[in-house]
Structure formats: C-alpha cells, structure tokens
Scaffold this motif. Structure first.
Motif, PDB file in Angstrom:
ATOM      1  N   TRP A 131      44.231  51.898  41.215  1.00  0.00           N
ATOM      2  CA  TRP A 131      43.407  51.655  39.945  1.00  0.00           C
ATOM      3  C   TRP A 131      44.265  52.964  39.139  1.00  0.00           C
ATOM      4  N   GLY A 132      45.584  54.205  39.451  1.00  0.00           N
ATOM      5  CA  GLY A 132      46.096  54.160  39.317  1.00  0.00           C
ATOM      6  C   GLY A 132      47.352  53.803  38.195  1.00  0.00           C
ATOM      7  N   ASP A 133      47.044  52.574  38.352  1.00  0.00           N
ATOM      8  CA  ASP A 133      47.985  51.482  37.695  1.00  0.00           C
ATOM      9  C   ASP A 133      47.723  50.629  36.688  1.00  0.00           C
ATOM     10  N   SER A 134      47.581  50.900  35.342  1.00  0.00           N
ATOM     11  CA  SER A 134      46.710  50.448  33.842  1.00  0.00           C
ATOM     12  C   SER A 134      47.371  49.084  34.075  1.00  0.00           C
ATOM     13  N   LYS A 135      47.559  48.147  34.612  1.00  0.00           N
ATOM     14  CA  LYS A 135      47.997  46.475  34.307  1.00  0.00           C
ATOM     15  C   LYS A 135      47.110  45.790  35.478  1.00  0.00           C
ATOM     16  N   MET A 136      47.104  47.123  36.965  1.00  0.00           N
ATOM     17  CA  MET A 136      45.543  46.659  38.133  1.00  0.00           C
ATOM     18  C   MET A 136      44.698  46.674  36.990  1.00  0.00           C
ATOM     19  N   CYS A 137      44.503  47.246  36.311  1.00  0.00           N
ATOM     20  CA  CYS A 137      43.087  47.450  36.132  1.00  0.00           C
ATOM     21  C   CYS A 137      42.521  46.387  35.076  1.00  0.00           C
ATOM     22  N   GLU A 138      44.067  45.895  34.173  1.00  0.00           N
ATOM     23  CA  GLU A 138      43.730  45.005  33.035  1.00  0.00           C
ATOM     24  C   GLU A 138      43.326  43.818  34.323  1.00  0.00           C
ATOM     25  N   ASP A 139      43.519  43.473  34.965  1.00  0.00           N
ATOM     26  CA  ASP A 139      43.496  42.455  35.570  1.00  0.00           C
ATOM     27  C   ASP A 139      42.661  42.025  36.096  1.00  0.00           C
ATOM     28  N   ALA A 140      42.051  43.786  36.935  1.00  0.00           N
ATOM     29  CA  ALA A 140      41.109  43.433  38.125  1.00  0.00           C
ATOM     30  C   ALA A 140      39.854  43.375  36.209  1.00  0.00           C
ATOM     31  N   LEU A 141      39.877  44.063  35.606  1.00  0.00           N
ATOM     32  CA  LEU A 141      38.602  43.397  34.555  1.00  0.00           C
ATOM     33  C   LEU A 141      38.447  42.283  34.285  1.00  0.00           C
ATOM     34  N   LYS A 142      39.746  41.504  34.040  1.00  0.00           N
ATOM     35  CA  LYS A 142      40.020  39.868  33.375  1.00  0.00           C
ATOM     36  C   LYS A 142      39.204  39.466  34.624  1.00  0.00           C
ATOM     37  N   ILE A 143      39.377  39.474  36.025  1.00  0.00           N
ATOM     38  CA  ILE A 143      38.957  38.546  36.902  1.00  0.00           C
ATOM     39  C   ILE A 143      37.816  38.834  36.870  1.00  0.00           C
ATOM     40  N   VAL A 144      36.567  40.468  37.384  1.00  0.00           N
ATOM     41  CA  VAL A 144      35.231  40.391  37.106  1.00  0.00           C
ATOM     42  C   VAL A 144      34.706  39.765  35.845  1.00  0.00           C
ATOM     43  N   THR A 145      35.287  39.639  35.153  1.00  0.00           N
ATOM     44  CA  THR A 145      35.025  39.271  33.578  1.00  0.00           C
ATOM     45  C   THR A 145      34.217  37.649  33.758  1.00  0.00           C
ATOM     46  N   SER A 146      35.749  36.977  34.346  1.00  0.00           N
ATOM     47  CA  SER A 146      35.490  35.867  34.495  1.00  0.00           C
ATOM     48  C   SER A 146      35.051  34.955  35.285  1.00  0.00           C
ATOM     49  N   LEU A 147      34.630  36.339  36.984  1.00  0.00           N
ATOM     50  CA  LEU A 147      33.934  35.363  37.556  1.00  0.00           C
ATOM     51  C   LEU A 147      32.088  35.493  37.043  1.00  0.00           C
ATOM     52  N   LYS A 148      31.494  37.130  36.280  1.00  0.00           N
ATOM     53  CA  LYS A 148      30.402  37.496  35.432  1.00  0.00           C
ATOM     54  C   LYS A 148      30.258  35.440  34.604  1.00  0.00           C
ATOM     55  N   SER A 149      31.528  35.212  34.089  1.00  0.00           N
ATOM     56  CA  SER A 149      30.986  34.099  33.335  1.00  0.00           C
ATOM     57  C   SER A 149      30.626  32.696  33.691  1.00  0.00           C
ATOM     58  N   SER A 150      31.540  32.335  35.418  1.00  0.00           N
ATOM     59  CA  SER A 150      31.417  30.619  35.517  1.00  0.00           C
ATOM     60  C   SER A 150      30.457  30.743  36.417  1.00  0.00           C
ATOM     61  N   GLN A 151      29.913  32.395  37.148  1.00  0.00           N
ATOM     62  CA  GLN A 151      28.339  32.464  38.330  1.00  0.00           C
ATOM     63  C   GLN A 151      27.480  33.636  37.885  1.00  0.00           C
ATOM     64  N   GLU A 152      26.046  33.201  38.511  1.00  0.00           N
ATOM     65  CA  GLU A 152      25.242  34.171  37.691  1.00  0.00           C
ATOM     66  C   GLU A 152      25.350  35.186  39.265  1.00  0.00           C
ATOM     67  N   LEU A 153      25.698  35.696  38.763  1.00  0.00           N
ATOM     68  CA  LEU A 153      25.329  37.665  39.376  1.00  0.00           C
ATOM     69  C   LEU A 153      23.977  38.285  39.189  1.00  0.00           C
ATOM     70  N   ASP A 154      23.610  38.981  40.963  1.00  0.00           N
ATOM     71  CA  ASP A 154      22.580  40.008  41.270  1.00  0.00           C
ATOM     72  C   ASP A 154      22.776  40.618  41.428  1.00  0.00           C
ATOM     73  N   ALA A 155      21.426  41.103  41.535  1.00  0.00           N
ATOM     74  CA  ALA A 155      21.752  42.797  41.540  1.00  0.00           C
ATOM     75  C   ALA A 155      22.464  43.656  42.743  1.00  0.00           C
ATOM     76  N   THR A 156      22.629  42.341  44.067  1.00  0.00           N
ATOM     77  CA  THR A 156      23.011  42.945  44.432  1.00  0.00           C
ATOM     78  C   THR A 156      25.339  42.851  44.469  1.00  0.00           C
ATOM     79  N   ASP A 157      25.648  42.280  43.866  1.00  0.00           N
ATOM     80  CA  ASP A 157      26.580  41.679  43.607  1.00  0.00           C
ATOM     81  C   ASP A 157      26.767  43.175  42.553  1.00  0.00           C
TER      82      ASP A 157
END
Length: 232
Positions: A131-157
């Motif tokens: 998380w100290g690497d700005s490029k990795m943080c950017e990639d992680a956000l893109k991946i999580v955002t894409s995951l959220k848009s592709s399927q329904e995530l619940d409270a446990t997720d």
C-alpha cells in the motif's frame, strides 16, 4: 591475488589478467551485524561473513518491486496457465486471515488483472498489495471497482475490504458503498467488526466515510444507535 602478464605477440602488445579467487575449507554463512556483534558467527563447521545488505530489502521484496515495474500492457497479456489458475483457486480458498506465501504472492500480483471476477481471489490479492506503492494502490482500486460492478457483493464481502491490512481509503470506501445497501438487521449483525475497523481507517474521524456512515445510520435507527453506543 592478481597477476598481470604482458607479452609481445606479432609486434602487438596484449594484456592478460589472471584472477585467483579465495577458497575456504568451511561453509560460508552471511549474517547481519547483530549476529556478528553477538559473536554467534564463529563456529567450527562454518565461517560467518558479515553481509552489508542484511536487514535491507530482501530478495523477495526486490522480486515484488521488479514485478510491479513491468509494463502494464505486458501484465495484461500474460494469461495464467491452467496450472496457475489451479494454484490461485487453492490459495483463494484458504481462510481470509491466511497470508499467501512468497511464491503465491508473486503469482497473485502477476495475474492480478485476471482476478476481477473472482471475489475470493481479489480478497486474497489485497493481502499481497504494497500500500506504499501508488501504482499498486491504483491497480487495487481498479480491480475492486471492477469486481463490484461485475457481481453483487454483500456485507460479509465489505468486511474483507475493511481488513487492517487494506491501508488505502478509496478501497475501503468501496466497502462503505456496499454497506449502504444493507438493512438495519444486517448491519446489526456486523456492527461490532465495523466498529473495530474504524481503528484502521487512515482518514480522520471527520473525513472517514465509514464513521460518517455509522453515525448516519445510528441517527435513523434506535437499535443501531443503542448498539453502536455500547460498542464504542
């Protein structure tokens, strides 16, 4: 020792360099300065040699850094083999608290762009992010955002995105967005870990989206307000 021999061959001067490397009749172990100071490097069966790089960046850390420096297009084109997918599936199936090994971390980082539709793999990938690497943080956000848009995530997720080792506010805010869809009954079931997650929120209490979310839900629900009060 070094010996330099000069000779004349066909009227042309040439130089020959002979290097004799030292040899030891013992096993050589590289140790850090603390071990050297403690005198633990002196053993009959081995020879301790001080390593100036000890305590600095490890070989695995260097490998991770080089991997992150790869061109984005090259990473996107490198599809995992069937064997790699099998290993990724096995690693993703382990408990959320289990930290991937160095080899599995390298695997998840290398193929991170192919994990977007597998939430378990994404959650395990988040445990490998620097998380100290700005490029990795950017990639992680893109991946999580894409995951959220592709399927329904619940409270446990959402709780997986609020783990202590997820130290990037935009990713944690995705979890808050997911939680905004849960009912009061569902919120009460996970309220305690959400209060615990406040301790790891990098944002200040006035800017923490998680804190603001809990306060707003408490204002609109007495059961949530009473329970939140006692947890705090």
């Amino acid at each position: 020792s070094e010996q330099i021999h000069k000779s004349m061959e066909f009227g042309i001067s040439s130089t020959e360099l002979e290097i004799q490397l030292p040899s030891f009749n013992a096993v050589i172990r590289y140790v850090d300065a603390s071990a050297r100071a403690a005198g633990s490097i002196v053993q009959s069966a081995s020879l301790g040699v001080y390593d100036a790089a000890a305590g600095m960046e490890s070989a695995n850390d260097r490998q991770m850094r080089v991997l992150r420096m790869h061109d984005e297009s090259l990473l996107s084109q490198a599809e995992p083999t069937a064997e790699d997918w099998e290993r990724i599936t096995q690693v993703s199936a382990t408990l959320p608290t289990v930290q991937p090994s160095a080899a599995d971390t390298a695997l998840l980082l290398q193929y991170r762009h192919f994990l977007k539709k597998d939430k378990l793999a994404v959650f395990k990938f988040l445990r490998c992010v620097d998380w100290g690497d700005s490029k990795m943080c950017e990639d992680a956000l893109k991946i999580v955002t894409s995951l959220k848009s592709s399927q329904e995530l619940d409270a446990t997720d959402a709780l997986q995105l609020l783990q202590p080792d997820v130290a990037f506010s935009p990713v944690r805010n995705v979890a808050v967005n997911i939680l905004s869809q849960v009912t009061d009954r569902q919120l009460l079931d996970i309220l305690h870990p959400l209060v615990q997650a406040l301790r790891y929120d990098a944002a200040t209490i006035n800017r923490s989206q998680l804190a603001n979310f809990l306060i707003n839900r408490a204002l609109s629900s007495k059961p949530v307000a009473f329970t939140l009060y006692w947890y705090l």
